[in-house]
Write a protein that holds these residues in place. Structure first.
Motif, short mmCIF file in Angstrom:
data_model
loop_
_atom_site.label_atom_id
_atom_site.label_comp_id
_atom_site.label_asym_id
_atom_site.label_seq_id
_atom_site.Cartn_x
_atom_site.Cartn_y
_atom_site.Cartn_z
N CYS B 6 23.28 -10.79 27.84
CA CYS B 6 22.66 -9.65 27.94
C CYS B 6 23.01 -8.97 29.15
O CYS B 6 23.25 -9.77 30.30
N GLU B 101 19.58 -17.12 27.63
CA GLU B 101 18.99 -16.22 26.76
C GLU B 101 17.77 -15.16 27.51
O GLU B 101 17.49 -15.96 28.49
N ASP B 102 18.03 -14.13 27.32
CA ASP B 102 17.09 -13.09 27.81
C ASP B 102 17.30 -12.95 29.41
O ASP B 102 16.36 -12.63 29.93
N LYS B 133 13.01 -8.59 29.33
CA LYS B 133 13.84 -9.60 29.97
C LYS B 133 13.21 -10.65 30.94
O LYS B 133 12.39 -10.03 31.61
#
Lengths: 321, 511
Positions: B6, B101-102, B133
């Motif tokens: 991300c 992730e995130d 997030k």
């Protein structure tokens, strides 16, 4: 003359006169370089009436503007014709003021009589057609050229019995008119001004060289009539009942407003300058000063020039600034 | 193997979260990048390859495909370097997928693997927080700026190796979350704003500036060269209220996007003062470029845009002011998108009264009426109409400048006192306009003027006199009422009185 041109002249109500015609101005015929022909709209100056030229700087000061106004009015009211060049500044203001009191005024142009130059004086141009005249030695349709002004100045002085210089810088086109006037044997009057004002330097020098200083409009008219040998008119000429300015308006003013007027003159001053000049006269803060300036402006006690500058109120008779 | 990291970027004023997808597969070795990328994004390829090598990380000969989605937004900037590198390592199995992730990652890479700060971090972090997030990995140089966003974990990194080791170790990831207090210093960034007590004279201009600041009115100062027009303008900020938190965030976002935040100035707390030169182009003022960036008008958001020598600006520049003066924002249309930047500034313009600068002092000025009119017509009517206050500065004579008996006991006005007056006037406005979207008197729409600037009988009569004597137009009448409202507020008066109107009339100006 070509019949086609003649018909055009008639259509635009433009008159044409040559040196051989009887109506050709007597005063003009006398000079060496009298123009062969003259074109004019309206009338030519009345031969039997006195006339004076009022000339001066185009970019004049508030003082010059006001003096041009006051002298032109007094002169016009005395039945004297005002001759000038319809230029921006002094010329146009003087002519407009003369018309505003019902006087007669004549403009000698630097181009064809059918051309209004400067265009800002359109209103004056139109009024002169009916209440005086527009005169030129240049053929109809001739463009207004810079060099023509110096040439036409000889006609301005020739048509006049005296020349008044209201404001002129040290090197000014107005002085050309003065030179012609002296050659032609006319009296030259000049408006004195402060030594520090560059727009008065030309005039002050003229006075030093022998020009007659202009003291007050009334004094000038008397002196002029006297010089013209008109004893009867001189004796009958009465002093004005009111002084120039708006003295009577003072009684409606508060003491602070009187103080404000006392520090103003005909040349605009900014608010900060007024505040400073007031500092030893009265105790006033900016918001209160601004408030009073607006009050006085809408009551025509003073004038607001350019938004943020103020000067003594002058009658506005529609002449371009 | 496939992985997704991300990241985020800025498009116009809007920030968005982008996902950087990396696929590593067998085949002819290569490195391809897609996703509507600009040149500087594509160049990431070389930076990443060399940085990985210099950090001692070997990349086997594989085919790497990078896609940055959403693929229909043009990507620009260099913030994608670090997320792409992290994506490659995740795809190669060197970083556990669940760790990344995130987590939002932004950063530019140097060839030695060092992570450099990028622009636009503030709005991106705000967006990341909105999207829920877990945290952000950011260049250490951007930390101060990002730390103003509360409620999201921020992890600073100085080089790529550090980022890798943090991401490889979940424990580390948790402990490395920086303590904001380490970064946010107590002494807020402050600028030295000059004070009105330095100004000699020009009381009328200072008063006008106070009124302007109190009602957020646009202002024009005219006067001869050297009179102090610039001095007055530069000091207006000193009497304005500091930015509140929401305004601060808004302004800082613009500066972040423009890459104008740094470690010395991580956040904007002082009202901006922007002074573009008169040779500025339309783009400098309005913003623009292929990938639009905010211009001077947006950088002056919530602050002062000072245009010195106003008539000398190009016609194009003066006309471009129209929309922002009215709408308080600027819209830039490009082939594929329209970008809107906020531009809620107070315009302070300075101008000479004529080409030589000395009119109406005919001792020095020999400009003809035509020249003066032409010079003034460079400021077009519609722009002039939006300027509420016009005031003139005058030359100070020596007597006054150097000091004389007359003004020995008169002290110059200090900004502190004026600021207090302004604050009180703003409070009155806040109370009056609560529940509406008006904030300042200058913003009263013409339909509501009668409601907020109601006049009583005597005042109405007075304005009738003024209307006739000064040949006002409907628009200038409204301007006077709005300014009078501000003057009354400064005077702590609920009603507009004749003295307030009279003062407002004097700011009408002749230009």
């Amino acid at each position: 003359m070509n019949s086609k041109i003649t018909s055009q002249l008639i259509k635009r109500e433009i008159n044409y006169i040559t040196r051989d015609d009887e109506e050709y101005p007597r005063r003009l015929r006398d000079i060496n370089s009298a123009p062969k022909q003259l074109y004019y709209i309206g009338n030519l100056p009345d031969q039997n009436m006195l006339s004076v030229a009022i000339v001066g700087a185009r970019n004049c000061s508030g003082y010059g503007r006001q003096m041009a106004r006051e002298f032109a009015r007094e002169i016009a009211q005395a039945g004297i014709q005002v001759i000038s060049g319809m230029a921006d500044g002094i010329d146009g203001i003087a002519q407009m003021s003369a018309l505003s009191v019902g006087g007669k005024s004549y403009a000698v142009l630097g181009g064809g009589v059918d051309i209004c130059y400067p265009t800002g004086n359109m209103r004056l141009y139109e009024r002169l057609m009916d209440e005086g005249g527009l005169i030129s030695e240049f053929p109809v349709g001739s463009p207004t050229l810079g060099r023509n002004f110096a040439i036409r100045n000889r006609i301005i002085s020739a048509l006049s019995d005296a020349v008044l210089v209201i404001e002129a810088r040290e090197k000014s086109g107005t002085l050309i008119t003065v030179t012609y006037a002296l050659e032609q044997g006319k009296d030259v009057y000049a408006l004195p001004g402060r030594v520090t004002d560059s727009l008065s330097l030309g005039c002050n020098k003229l006075i030093a060289d022998g020009a007659i200083p202009l003291i007050r409009p009334y004094d000038f008219v008397r002196d002029f009539l006297d010089n013209m040998g008109n004893k009867e008119r001189t004796d009958n000429y009465k002093a004005p009942t009111t002084n120039p300015g708006n003295d009577n308006i003072h009684e409606f003013m508060t003491s602070k407003q009187r103080a404000i007027v006392s520090v103003l003159d005909y040349n605009p001053k900014s608010v900060s300058e007024i505040l400073y000049d007031l500092s030893d006269k009265t105790d006033i803060e900016i918001p209160e000063l601004l408030e009073n300036l607006t009050h006085m402006t809408i009551r025509h006690m003073i004038d607001c020039v350019d938004g943020n500058n103020y000067c003594i109120h002058a009658e506005n008779d529609g002449a371009s600034r | 193997m496939y992985s997704s990291v991300c990241s985020g970027a800025v498009n116009g004023m809007a920030s968005y979260i982008a996902s950087v997808e990396v696929d590593v597969s067998r085949g002819l070795p290569g490195f391809d990048m897609v996703g509507k990328l600009s040149n500087e994004v594509k160049e990431a390829k070389e930076r990443i390859k060399v940085a990985l090598k210099n950090c001692g990380i070997d990349i086997p000969p594989v085919k790497i495909t990078v896609n940055i989605s959403p693929a229909d937004i043009s990507k620009s900037g260099v913030g994608f370097d670090l997320p792409i590198a992290m994506g490659i390592l995740t795809s190669l199995g060197q970083i556990p997928k669940e760790n990344i992730e995130d987590i939002l990652i932004i950063g530019e890479l140097g060839l030695m693997g060092d992570v450099k700060p990028v622009s636009g971090v503030l709005p991106i972090v705000i967006k990341a927080k909105e999207e829920g997030k877990r945290g952000c990995i950011l260049p250490v140089g951007n930390i101060k700026e990002a730390s103003y966003v509360k409620g999201i974990d921020v992890i600073p990194v100085t080089d790529m190796c550090e980022a890798v080791s943090i991401l490889q170790n979940r424990e580390l990831l948790r402990t490395m979350v920086c303590e904001m207090s380490d970064y946010v210093s107590d002494d807020k960034y402050s600028e030295d704003i000059p004070d009105y007590s330095d100004v000699v004279g020009q009381e009328s201009c200072i008063r006008a500036a106070t009124v302007a600041a109190a009602g957020f009115h646009h202002m024009l100062i005219t006067g001869p060269p050297g009179a102090g027009k610039t001095m007055i303008a530069k000091r207006i900020r000193s009497i304005m209220q500091p930015l509140d938190e929401a305004e601060s965030l808004e302004v800082s976002t613009i500066y972040s996007i423009s890459g104008m935040l740094n470690e010395e100035r991580p956040y904007i707390t002082v009202r901006p003062f922007i002074q573009p030169h008169h040779t500025a182009t339309r783009v400098t003022l309005a913003g623009g470029g292929m990938y639009p960036r905010p211009g001077a008008m947006s950088l002056a958001h919530k602050g002062v845009l000072f245009l010195d020598e106003f008539p000398e600006f190009s016609r194009e520049c003066i006309e471009v002011l129209r929309e922002p003066l009215e709408e308080k924002k600027i819209q830039l249309s490009r082939g594929k998108a329209t970008y809107t930047y906020p531009a809620d500034f107070m315009l302070v313009a300075a101008a000479n009264p004529c080409p030589c600068g000395h009119y109406p002092d005919r001792n020095q000025c020999n400009c003809s009426d035509g020249m003066i009119a032409r010079y003034r017509s460079r400021i077009s009517g519609p722009v002039k109409d939006r300027i509420d206050i016009i005031v003139s500065a005058s030359r100070i004579d020596a007597d006054r400048m150097i000091g004389s008996k007359r003004n020995e006991n008169k002290r110059n006005i200090s900004s502190e006192i004026l600021r207090e007056d302004v604050r009180r006037a703003l409070n009155k406005q806040q109370t009056r306009y609560s529940g509406t979207n008006i904030r300042y008197n200058s913003e009263i729409p013409s339909g509501h003027i009668d409601e907020y600037c109601a006049l009583m009988g005597e005042e109405k009569e007075y304005m009738k006199d003024v209307y006739d004597a000064m040949e006002l137009t409907a628009r200038s009448y409204h301007k006077i009422l709005k300014v009078a409202r501000t003057i009354a507020d400064l005077d702590d008066d609920d009603e507009i009185r004749i003295k307030h109107l009279a003062e407002a009339v004097s700011y009408r100006g002749g230009l």
